[in-house]
Design a protein around this motif. Sequence first.
Motif, mmCIF file in Angstrom:
data_model
loop_
_atom_site.group_PDB
_atom_site.id
_atom_site.type_symbol
_atom_site.label_atom_id
_atom_site.label_comp_id
_atom_site.label_asym_id
_atom_site.label_seq_id
_atom_site.Cartn_x
_atom_site.Cartn_y
_atom_site.Cartn_z
ATOM 1 N N UNK A 4 34.712 5.734 -21.322
ATOM 2 C CA UNK A 4 33.528 5.040 -21.840
ATOM 3 C C UNK A 4 32.368 4.996 -20.852
ATOM 4 N N UNK A 5 32.645 5.329 -19.603
ATOM 5 C CA UNK A 5 31.595 5.232 -18.595
ATOM 6 C C UNK A 5 30.830 6.535 -18.404
ATOM 7 N N UNK A 6 31.264 7.616 -19.080
ATOM 8 C CA UNK A 6 30.586 8.903 -18.912
ATOM 9 C C UNK A 6 30.076 9.399 -20.250
ATOM 10 N N UNK A 7 29.076 10.288 -20.256
ATOM 11 C CA UNK A 7 28.581 10.856 -21.515
ATOM 12 C C UNK A 7 29.671 11.676 -22.203
ATOM 13 N N UNK A 8 29.610 11.737 -23.527
ATOM 14 C CA UNK A 8 30.634 12.505 -24.254
ATOM 15 C C UNK A 8 30.504 13.996 -23.978
ATOM 16 N N UNK A 9 29.366 14.433 -23.474
ATOM 17 C CA UNK A 9 29.221 15.837 -23.103
ATOM 18 C C UNK A 9 30.168 16.205 -21.971
ATOM 19 N N UNK A 10 30.629 15.213 -21.208
ATOM 20 C CA UNK A 10 31.534 15.467 -20.095
ATOM 21 C C UNK A 10 33.014 15.325 -20.472
ATOM 22 N N UNK A 11 33.305 14.997 -21.754
ATOM 23 C CA UNK A 11 34.701 14.893 -22.179
ATOM 24 C C UNK A 11 35.372 16.260 -22.045
#
Length: 947
Positions: A274-281
């Motif tokens: 939850x702490x990072x953008x979903x682009x980094x998933x």
Amino acid sequence: MCKELLFSLLSILIVFESHSQSNESFFETLGPDLSTLSGSKRAANFYGIKTNYGALGVRLADSANTEVQWIKSDLNISNEFFSANLPQDVVSKKEKILNLFEIGNNQIIVTKDSTSYATQGIRFHKFLNYTLNDGEYYFPLDYSSKGCEVFWRNGKMYVFFIDGFGTFKRITVDPTTLALENTLILVNDFTIQGNIEKEFKSIHVDFISPSEMIVYTNANSKLVRVKIQNNTIVSSEFEEKNLVKVLAIDTINSQLVCLMNTTTNAINTLGIDNSIPISNFQIISSVDLPDAVSVTNDNLMFATDGVNSYLFLNNINRYKGFEIINNQIIDTIKNNQSFYVRNIFVDQGQPFLFGMRGDRYNESQNINYFQNRFFLFISKGEFKKLFRHKEYFENHFFGNNNVNFGIGSLIFPYSNFYVPEHNDSIIFDHCIFNVAQVFVGNQTLNKRISQFDNLYKPGPYTNTSNYNLDLVNQYNESFYIDNQMVWNHISNYSNSNYEIPNSILNWPAHGNTSIGQTQNLAPFVDVNGNQLYEPLLGEYPSFPGSRCMVNITHQHNSDFGGLGDGLELHTYLYNFDCDDDTIQNVLFIKTEVYNRGNIQYDSLFAGICADFDIGIQYDDYIGTDVEKGLIYAYNSDSLDQIILTNPYGFLDSIPTIGLQLLKGVKFENNGTDDLYGIAENLSVNGFGFDDGIIDNEYRGLEFSSISSIALGSSYSDPTLDYQWKNYFTGKWRFGDTIYYGDPFTNPPFNVSNIPSRFVCPDTSDILFYGTNGIDPGFNWSEIQSNNIPDDRRIMGSFGSTSLPVGSKYTFHSALMGGKRAYNQNTSLQDLFAKAAYVKTAFGNNSTACGQSFNNLDASTVGVEEKKVSNLTVNIYPNPFKDQLQIEIINFDQQTTLKVYTINGIEVLNLNMKENSYTIANQIFVSGVYLISIENSFGKTVKKVIRL
């Protein structure tokens, strides 16, 4: 009966089994079934949830959806049913149940309408203790709204949906007052294409705390994440991820499970933070579904507990289920029958399903009428056992293979053919449309009919006034049993932790004489000799083969407009575990026919009708091997092409398939051990000839014939009793004689003036049995006649026998296939070799692996101890590991010692010279054995276990 009619009659079903306690929770006792609703709407009107006491299910029960029916189940033996009502026209025929909640004594059903006479929207229907309507709440939607999911968390109900203007919304409803608390717009410009109404379940919510939640879904192929805190949107993100659907949130492992739009339909798990953008998933793991799986138009249901995952694809033509453990597909279940899984959980590592299954049985006196009914199930259990042999037509694991069996007269239903792709694990895949037993009886001049369809009721012959739905449910299945189950039962029945398998526990050993059934039905090993089946005391079924499926069906005399025959069928389908390829995939059919009615039959014509379809059904030929008693089908050329309506042709590697009639009607006694031949009282393919035994001769294949719609009315499928009799007695449909060499013109064309018992015998009738000793001078085959290939049915007849009231007759046959080959003749030769082997093995009552065709019997297998007369024996230690000691108290010089495996294979046979004997463990492998000792004092059989 023609294939098209059969297809219209056959129905869909679903079944489950949970260990020995087969848990089936149906609504059928509560009034109307779902037959008035069409297709998926039957399933959409049902929903179920897991509860702390077991399961709760609900359905909108009638076409007007004014009745609500509930089932409360502990998933064991306790089921409670309730009924309530909704106001008239509150919901519509197209109402879909989105979710179900139980909050204290209240139950809340959430529904959504699509297009109907009722105002479209989301509705909350509140009930008190399942019976009292406690209020409704309605939230209007426009007609083009897409996707809708409902959740209950932290004392609130949350509804997420996308309206027709591209607005992604969340509404919050108080479950106590059903009051709307607020409406929150999540995304203003949410774009998605296509229909996501069908069990889309692509909206998933991670409830972080009472004030914080994170919503995941997909907008076309993009992953969407919306963060909400204190009813305020914190952020909305869209990221291209090549998605098809978001399947689930794995909160245990902080992962998002998604179906990706790739050629392999990969299920990818994304690590969520939850702490990072979903682009980094990042993709943590990936599982590729089989290439043949299509998900575009399917309804997907998915659930995971972080380790075990289950995916079900519902489709109008078939279903597929996948068991996924540690990111690997462990097992797959697939079938062609339509059913719907409406909700799924994973509970203690096992799937927990709610869904719909179909049922069909005849409850009318009209011969052409069937009642098609659709009911609902709740199921929990091992993955494979969720769909095992219950109800009429279902795929079953049979040894190392998967086979589709029916019950009663229809042995192999159409669904062996309509499977998604060729699969070597399915015996006779794409070779059988259906195989049926047929019996036509004469009562002086009146004929009684048994149609080419499943016109037999589940269960033994019963008084019509006592036959009810409970009996249908009790017997509407094939009971599966195998040697391993028996070994395990003998070894463990006294163990308190042992669960007796359903087929042993509920083996149909006895009927209920108070309602007109006979006392003794399916055979069993009676350990204590009291003539009662007592599995809790270690008794078990008796059956032929290494594994067997048994079903019992009947027709009452008054059934089908007075044309019922009063017969009761006990059908055994079995095969053997044997390394010999010529027999391990042969399925044997044993049918016991009892006359339970009040009609004295002077003749009963018995036979089998097979609709063999080799891949594409429109290019097949049929034939008869007279010497082997075999009717068979093969492709007409070296290419079984693929066509638009049937894309499953074998191309240039094609199998063959045949059905062998082994033992049927008994010849009249004449005091002689007859030889094979063509004179009176002789046969070229029967049983018991030239075997040293007097008067044990039986007929094999007596007649064969063909039916095919494409050949014209003279050759069309029989529909009336006299037409069946004609086909079973060497005539065409309307009574025309079958002449040798007929090229199947309409009407039949007399080529040779030589009547023939068999169609297309080619070179197999060496003694001219079929032409009464006359040499026709040429070989008759479809190839020789240069026939136009098409969809064929072939029938084989055992001839006829009298069947007085209270009597019984037994028929034996075998189904086998020739290996796929690039040359049809190669496959045919393999088929003929198998038929020759099977005929010899059956005649000698022994396979190459030493197995007999007899039922398990107390004299050779599986009893704790059975004493005859005064013989006393001590055998110890038991269980044993190194040596087994045998002491005979009343020994004499006639004492014999025999040792058998549990399935009857003799491993030791000796005449004892003294009163004790020691057996070293070298002759035993671990397992269960039977020690049989006999002398002038009597006989005893004891079970021993080698550790």
